[in-house]
Design an enzyme around this catalytic site. Structure first.
Site, PDB file in Angstrom:
ATOM      1  N   ASN A 185       0.949  -1.159  -0.207  1.00 51.68           N
ATOM      2  CA  ASN A 185       0.190   0.120  -0.567  1.00 51.68           C
ATOM      3  C   ASN A 185       0.625   1.295   0.024  1.00 51.68           C
ATOM      4  O   ASN A 185       2.006   1.765   0.978  1.00 51.68           O
ATOM      5  CB  ASN A 185      -0.954  -0.011   1.276  1.00 51.68           C
ATOM      6  N   TRP A 186       0.751   2.031  -1.419  1.00 54.68           N
ATOM      7  CA  TRP A 186       1.897   3.109  -0.795  1.00 54.68           C
ATOM      8  C   TRP A 186       1.152   4.133  -0.401  1.00 54.68           C
ATOM      9  O   TRP A 186       2.018   5.428  -0.642  1.00 54.68           O
ATOM     10  CB  TRP A 186       1.993   3.207  -3.366  1.00 54.68           C
ATOM     11  N   LYS A 187       0.279   4.526  -0.399  1.00 53.66           N
ATOM     12  CA  LYS A 187      -0.386   5.038   0.621  1.00 53.66           C
ATOM     13  C   LYS A 187       0.052   7.011  -0.216  1.00 53.66           C
ATOM     14  O   LYS A 187      -0.411   6.729  -1.541  1.00 53.66           O
ATOM     15  CB  LYS A 187       0.233   5.902   2.034  1.00 53.66           C
ATOM     16  N   HIS A 196      -9.495   1.541   4.798  1.00 56.84           N
ATOM     17  CA  HIS A 196      -8.370   1.541   5.782  1.00 56.84           C
ATOM     18  C   HIS A 196      -8.019   2.645   6.710  1.00 56.84           C
ATOM     19  O   HIS A 196      -8.951   3.809   6.607  1.00 56.84           O
ATOM     20  CB  HIS A 196      -6.810   2.274   4.546  1.00 56.84           C
ATOM     21  N   GLU A 245      -6.842   4.643   7.609  1.00 57.21           N
ATOM     22  CA  GLU A 245      -6.958   6.412   7.993  1.00 57.21           C
ATOM     23  C   GLU A 245      -7.463   7.226   6.987  1.00 57.21           C
ATOM     24  O   GLU A 245      -7.418   8.056   7.083  1.00 57.21           O
ATOM     25  CB  GLU A 245      -5.203   6.568   6.730  1.00 57.21           C
ATOM     26  N   GLU A 255      -5.547  -4.559  10.741  1.00 55.19           N
ATOM     27  CA  GLU A 255      -3.814  -4.291  10.777  1.00 55.19           C
ATOM     28  C   GLU A 255      -4.207  -2.978  11.958  1.00 55.19           C
ATOM     29  O   GLU A 255      -5.209  -2.190  12.425  1.00 55.19           O
ATOM     30  CB  GLU A 255      -4.246  -3.211   9.804  1.00 55.19           C
ATOM     31  N   GLY A 267       3.360   2.643  10.747  1.00 57.96           N
ATOM     32  CA  GLY A 267       3.436   3.476  10.377  1.00 57.96           C
ATOM     33  C   GLY A 267       4.652   3.087  11.888  1.00 57.96           C
ATOM     34  O   GLY A 267       5.531   4.792  12.001  1.00 57.96           O
ATOM     35  N   SER A 319       3.452  -3.010   9.492  1.00 59.86           N
ATOM     36  CA  SER A 319       5.100  -2.411  10.519  1.00 59.86           C
ATOM     37  C   SER A 319       5.547  -3.852   9.659  1.00 59.86           C
ATOM     38  O   SER A 319       6.556  -4.295  10.336  1.00 59.86           O
ATOM     39  CB  SER A 319       6.275  -2.696  11.186  1.00 59.86           C
ATOM     40  N   GLY A 341       2.644  -0.710   4.171  1.00 55.70           N
ATOM     41  CA  GLY A 341       3.153  -0.135   3.905  1.00 55.70           C
ATOM     42  C   GLY A 341       4.145   0.100   2.719  1.00 55.70           C
ATOM     43  O   GLY A 341       4.685   0.296   2.432  1.00 55.70           O
ATOM     44  N   GLY A 342       4.952   1.632   4.708  1.00 58.78           N
ATOM     45  CA  GLY A 342       6.541   2.027   3.952  1.00 58.78           C
ATOM     46  C   GLY A 342       7.519   0.631   3.287  1.00 58.78           C
ATOM     47  O   GLY A 342       8.155   1.175   2.354  1.00 58.78           O
TER      48      GLY A 342
HETATM   49  P1  13P Z   1       3.307   0.244   7.908  1.00 54.57           P
HETATM   50  O1  13P Z   1       4.157  -1.231   6.910  1.00 54.57           O
HETATM   51  O2  13P Z   1       3.919   1.646   7.176  1.00 54.57           O
HETATM   52  O3  13P Z   1       3.296   0.422   9.145  1.00 54.57           O
HETATM   53  O4  13P Z   1       2.094   0.309   7.057  1.00 54.57           O
HETATM   54  C1  13P Z   1       0.716  -0.159   7.123  1.00 54.57           C
HETATM   55  C2  13P Z   1      -0.281  -0.131   6.444  1.00 54.57           C
HETATM   56  O5  13P Z   1      -1.241   0.996   6.865  1.00 54.57           O
HETATM   57  C3  13P Z   1      -0.408  -0.970   5.274  1.00 54.57           C
HETATM   58  O6  13P Z   1      -2.141  -0.263   5.217  1.00 54.57           O
END
Ligand code: 13P
Length: 250
Positions: A9-11, A94, A96, A166, A172, A212, A233-234
């Site tokens: 997930n590149w956000k 998600h 967020e 999640e 993050g 993470s 994510g990251g």
């Molecule tokens: P991180 O892997 O950066 O913690 O993010 C997880 C996430 O929100 C994937 O949707």
């Protein structure tokens, strides 16, 4: 045997040139994997990503969509718009989006139904906050989110849904749930699917872990009995790191 599904997930990251370079590099690294590899990219990267991923085993997803078919919803994107350019997956609900864009269990449920109608595969996110975890309410929160997300779906539709567990405190933050805790939470989600649909559906539904995930912890997480891969994510912004996560079993 359930397959492993590993999604990035590149956000709100990556310009088209960066997206294309990353996918080209990743494609070489993951060409021999048996796992399903997905990148959920910003809307503005979708078309470039789809073209670059052609002929590779990388699938492309979006990160959100509206539940209405069309109309006066300035700034929104419909399921049909995604489907017609070749998008296969879409992240729904998600944390967020729940936190910053007022998404609710009800809008999540509507979006899942519209996505399935257009043959997009939803990746539905559930997870508890730190205060909820500390209050001993994590299981109640994630099972309720799961029940409400899937409410009113046909059994056959539930099989097409991917659930991503999640925990919000792990996103993050560099704090990963232990593999045992993540596996136990995912088992609770699976039991909730069994309760509302059937044992057979619960055995088949893909449930990922997210929060993470890195190359360093992917093997420990993804080899647990109930964890069917991850939503990353990251660490998915870097082809080499994400490639290692996908190739956790090599
Ligand atoms: P991180 O892997 O950066 O913690 O993010 C997880 C996430 O929100 C994937 O949707």
């Amino acid at each position: 045997m359930r397959r492993k599904v590993i999604a990035g997930n590149w956000k709100m990251n990556m310009l088209p040139n960066e997206a294309m370079a990353c996918i080209e590099e990743l494609a070489k690294l993951v060409k021999d994997t048996n796992h399903e590899v997905i990148l959920c990219v910003p809307y503005t990267d979708l078309f470039y990503s789809l073209l670059t991923a052609q002929g590779t085993n990388i699938k492309i997803g979006a990160q959100n969509m509206h539940y209405e078919e069309s109309g006066a919803y300035t700034g929104e994107v419909s399921a049909n718009m995604l489907k017609c350019i070749g998008v296969e997956y879409v992240i729904i609900g998600h944390s967020e989006r729940r936190q910053y864009f007022a998404e609710t269990d009800e809008t999540v449920n509507k979006k899942i139904k519209t996505a399935l109608k257009h043959e997009l595969k939803p990746i539905v996110c559930v997870g508890e906050t730190l205060p909820q975890k500390e209050a001993g309410k994590a299981v109640e929160v994630i099972t309720t989110q799961t029940r409400l997300a899937l409410e009113g779906l046909e059994k056959e539709q539930v099989k097409k849904v991917i659930i991503a567990y999640e925990p919000i405190w792990a996103i993050g933050t560099g704090k990963t749930a232990t593999a045992e805790d993540a596996n136990n939470s995912i088992r609770e989600i699976r039991n909730e699917v069994a309760k509302n649909f059937s044992e057979e559906i619960a055995r088949e539904v893909i449930i990922q872990y997210g929060g993470s995930v890195k190359a360093q912890n992917s093997k420990e997480l993804f080899t647990m009995s109930d964890i069917d891969g991850g939503l990353v994510g990251g660490a998915s912004l870097n082809a080499e790191e994400f490639g290692k996560i996908v190739n956790y079993d090599k």
